[in-house]
Design a protein around this motif. Structure first.
Motif, PDB file in Angstrom:
ATOM      1  N   GLU A 150      19.728 101.510  31.880  1.00  0.00           N
ATOM      2  CA  GLU A 150      20.697 101.090  30.864  1.00  0.00           C
ATOM      3  C   GLU A 150      20.486 101.903  29.588  1.00  0.00           C
ATOM      4  OE1 GLU A 150      22.180  97.043  28.542  1.00  0.00           O
ATOM      5  OE2 GLU A 150      20.540  96.909  29.990  1.00  0.00           O
ATOM      6  N   ASP A 151      21.576 102.353  29.001  1.00  0.00           N
ATOM      7  CA  ASP A 151      21.530 103.189  27.801  1.00  0.00           C
ATOM      8  C   ASP A 151      21.103 102.367  26.581  1.00  0.00           C
ATOM      9  OD1 ASP A 151      21.894 105.610  26.404  1.00  0.00           O
ATOM     10  OD2 ASP A 151      23.872 104.958  25.726  1.00  0.00           O
ATOM     11  N   HIS A 152      20.309 102.972  25.717  1.00  0.00           N
ATOM     12  CA  HIS A 152      19.906 102.357  24.456  1.00  0.00           C
ATOM     13  C   HIS A 152      19.545 103.455  23.464  1.00  0.00           C
ATOM     14  CE1 HIS A 152      15.666 103.198  25.344  1.00  0.00           C
ATOM     15  NE2 HIS A 152      15.889 102.723  26.557  1.00  0.00           N
ATOM     16  N   VAL A 153      19.471 103.068  22.196  1.00  0.00           N
ATOM     17  CA  VAL A 153      19.071 104.034  21.171  1.00  0.00           C
ATOM     18  C   VAL A 153      17.614 104.396  21.371  1.00  0.00           C
ATOM     19  CG1 VAL A 153      20.782 103.208  19.513  1.00  0.00           C
ATOM     20  CG2 VAL A 153      18.453 102.294  19.453  1.00  0.00           C
ATOM     21  N   LEU A 154      17.245 105.546  20.895  1.00  0.00           N
ATOM     22  CA  LEU A 154      15.890 106.034  21.069  1.00  0.00           C
ATOM     23  C   LEU A 154      15.401 106.610  19.745  1.00  0.00           C
ATOM     24  CD1 LEU A 154      13.686 106.600  23.214  1.00  0.00           C
ATOM     25  CD2 LEU A 154      14.773 108.801  23.603  1.00  0.00           C
ATOM     26  N   LEU A 155      14.199 106.249  19.350  1.00  0.00           N
ATOM     27  CA  LEU A 155      13.596 106.790  18.139  1.00  0.00           C
ATOM     28  C   LEU A 155      12.960 108.134  18.484  1.00  0.00           C
ATOM     29  CD1 LEU A 155      12.967 106.147  15.148  1.00  0.00           C
ATOM     30  CD2 LEU A 155      10.782 105.211  15.936  1.00  0.00           C
ATOM     31  N   VAL A 156      13.349 109.166  17.742  1.00  0.00           N
ATOM     32  CA  VAL A 156      12.848 110.511  18.026  1.00  0.00           C
ATOM     33  C   VAL A 156      12.279 111.143  16.762  1.00  0.00           C
ATOM     34  CG1 VAL A 156      14.444 110.892  19.954  1.00  0.00           C
ATOM     35  CG2 VAL A 156      15.110 111.589  17.644  1.00  0.00           C
ATOM     36  N   ASP A 157      11.421 112.116  16.945  1.00  0.00           N
ATOM     37  CA  ASP A 157      10.859 112.892  15.855  1.00  0.00           C
ATOM     38  C   ASP A 157      11.982 113.686  15.191  1.00  0.00           C
ATOM     39  OD1 ASP A 157       9.677 115.711  14.972  1.00  0.00           O
ATOM     40  OD2 ASP A 157       8.046 114.229  14.858  1.00  0.00           O
ATOM     41  N   ARG A 158      12.043 113.641  13.881  1.00  0.00           N
ATOM     42  CA  ARG A 158      13.115 114.310  13.135  1.00  0.00           C
ATOM     43  C   ARG A 158      13.135 115.824  13.374  1.00  0.00           C
ATOM     44  NH1 ARG A 158      16.047 112.286   9.111  1.00  0.00           N
ATOM     45  NH2 ARG A 158      14.604 110.576   8.728  1.00  0.00           N
ATOM     46  N   GLU A 159      11.956 116.456  13.490  1.00  0.00           N
ATOM     47  CA  GLU A 159      11.895 117.908  13.639  1.00  0.00           C
ATOM     48  C   GLU A 159      12.065 118.373  15.080  1.00  0.00           C
ATOM     49  OE1 GLU A 159       8.711 119.915  11.643  1.00  0.00           O
ATOM     50  OE2 GLU A 159       8.848 118.588   9.901  1.00  0.00           O
ATOM     51  N   THR A 160      11.415 117.694  16.025  1.00  0.00           N
ATOM     52  CA  THR A 160      11.415 118.168  17.412  1.00  0.00           C
ATOM     53  C   THR A 160      12.445 117.483  18.290  1.00  0.00           C
ATOM     54  OG1 THR A 160       9.801 116.535  18.185  1.00  0.00           O
ATOM     55  CG2 THR A 160       8.940 118.624  17.246  1.00  0.00           C
ATOM     56  N   ASP A 161      12.982 116.359  17.845  1.00  0.00           N
ATOM     57  CA  ASP A 161      13.913 115.538  18.614  1.00  0.00           C
ATOM     58  C   ASP A 161      13.259 114.930  19.860  1.00  0.00           C
ATOM     59  OD1 ASP A 161      16.522 114.451  18.402  1.00  0.00           O
ATOM     60  OD2 ASP A 161      17.142 115.619  20.147  1.00  0.00           O
TER      61      ASP A 161
END
Length: 148
Positions: free
Chosen positions: A109-120
């Motif tokens: 199931e799709d959900h938002v993901l927290l990612v590193d601002r520089e590396t994604d």
């Protein structure tokens, strides 16, 4: 500052819940970490009634988690910013996100993901370790009561 009622005065979890224990306060903090700063933006993003938002923002300011500042663009608006005390809630927000990802979605199931601002790249799993670097889990801990 409003009078604080401690659910359990010796328990740090209870004291924290007394300040942050409703969904709107936690979602406001989440949004503040996501860069939202103005009342109207919080209101639109959360869909919360203005009177509830006003109360929760006031409580978070009174608790020293948010501060009310002049607008960064020089307009007459005021903005809410996380204080150092508020930024210290980052681990809590990460923990809630990661628990939700693990337990509140069906596989795939799709959900938002927290990612590193520089590396994604996705933010690594939050873990706690002993002073020598070994992972520590709930079964490895106990609560020491005052006077023990």
């Amino acid at each position: 500052m409003r009078e604080q009622v401690w659910t359990s005065p010796r328990c740090p979890v209870a004291r924290t819940i007394d300040v942050l224990g409703d969904k709107w306060s936690l979602l406001i903090i989440r949004d503040a970490f996501d860069g939202i700063r103005r009342f109207g933006h919080f209101q639109r993003n959360l869909g919360v009634a203005k009177n509830i938002l006003t109360d929760r923002l006031r409580n978070l300011v009174d608790a020293g988690i948010l501060s009310l500042e002049p607008a960064s663009d020089g307009s007459a608006y005021r903005e809410y910013a996380l204080t150092a005390k508020g930024r210290d809630l980052f681990d809590l927000v990460i923990s809630l996100r990661q628990w939700g990802q693990d337990h509140m979605y069906e596989p795939g199931e799709d959900h938002v993901l927290l990612v590193d601002r520089e590396t994604d790249a996705p933010v690594p799993r939050l873990t706690y370790v002993t002073p020598d670097g070994a992972p520590i889990h709930a079964d490895d801990t106990r609560v020491r009561k005052s006077g023990e």
